[in-house]
Design a protein around this motif. Sequence first.
Motif: not given
Length: 434
Positions: A74, A23, A26, A13-14, A80, A46, A76
Amino acid sequence: MRVADGHGLYEIKVPDVGEGIAEAELTGWMTTLGAQLREDDVIAEVMTEKAAVEIPTNVSGKVLYLGGDVGDTLAIGSTLIVIEVEGVGNTSKEDLARKLAGSATATASTPAKTHAQAAKPVSSPKVVKPKAPAPIAGQRRAEGEKPLATPSVRKRARELGVDLRRVLGSGPAGRITHEDLTHFHETGGQFSGALAKRPQRTGETEEKVIGLRRKIAERMALSKSRIPHITIVEEVDVSDLEELRAQLNKARAETKGKLTVLPFVIRAIADAVADQPNMNAHFEDDDSIFRKFEAVHIGIATQTPGGLIVPVVRHAEAMTLWESAAELGRLAVAAREGSATREELSGSTITITSLGPLGALATTPIINYPEVAIVGINKMEVRPHWDGAAFVPRKKMNISCSFDHRVIDGWDAAVFVQKLKMLLETPALLLLED
């Protein structure tokens, strides 16, 4: 997503990088769809409000899904990347499908389209091919092509006995002018090219604004749209400062390091805001809070290969000239190498901006929101100075200071600028200890 027998799906994940950030943008893929990854490989970069962050993988496997295109924002905690791993993963195909279907950050409604979009790891400039150009001024005509000329030029050519098909025109679309005809006639038909215009250029390029460049654009737009700026420009005689700086460098450069002008400016600002704490502040306009600080954390606008960033010299009020010089050098290296931390790039209370030797006579600096003041340093040069009896050469530079006129009145701004001028013109005061 097809998964081989004995394999599972692993979702990365982010990551939450802290400080309440919701957020991230990218800014780069370091892998592609179908690539084989090894544990600890960097997969993406990012950009948050504070800094760029590289994201590694903690598993090995094959890339099955990329969660966005370069330039996408993206959330959080959103997906990803998805990796096919040996054994059991950390998510199921069904759970992942439901999550992607309901995610606002999904780039398409079907996996096939998403994969096609995500297969672009790096955003590159788009070249727009130009249309076929019109005839260029001064360009030779093709054989048999009729020359372009006005009736008066044609009449004069007949009188001179000149064949216009041999004359090179310099007007629009190759039109022959009277000057072209005169030049041809006087030179006996030898066209030197002196009258030919430079060729027109018709190409275009498109480049997506992402990463640091987009963050800079957003911050500048925010500052200019929300802050009514007032800028004051003042001339400063720095002859004595330069003489003192040369003496200090000669005596102490080997043991303490070399001093530039900037440490003197930092010290002058720290001393000036002690008398006017309203300058060392943030205006949090959403909540109508004017927050003044005792600590003087000076942002230094620094040009890097990726764009302008602002590393921070913390507690400048407690530093000597040499300590601030050493910290400036350390931060400049970190900024240009891209190794500056989020803490080193945030928390400034007032900012200095300078174009160095490229500086102009004056600039109109944009305030580093939510600060309320910024000091711009312009180029130093020798100028004539009237001493009451004659003009004498003196080293001078202009300082350009901008203020948030919502909370800083013009009178207070002028007082602050004059205090800076006095301190820089009397540099011995900057060596005094409290």
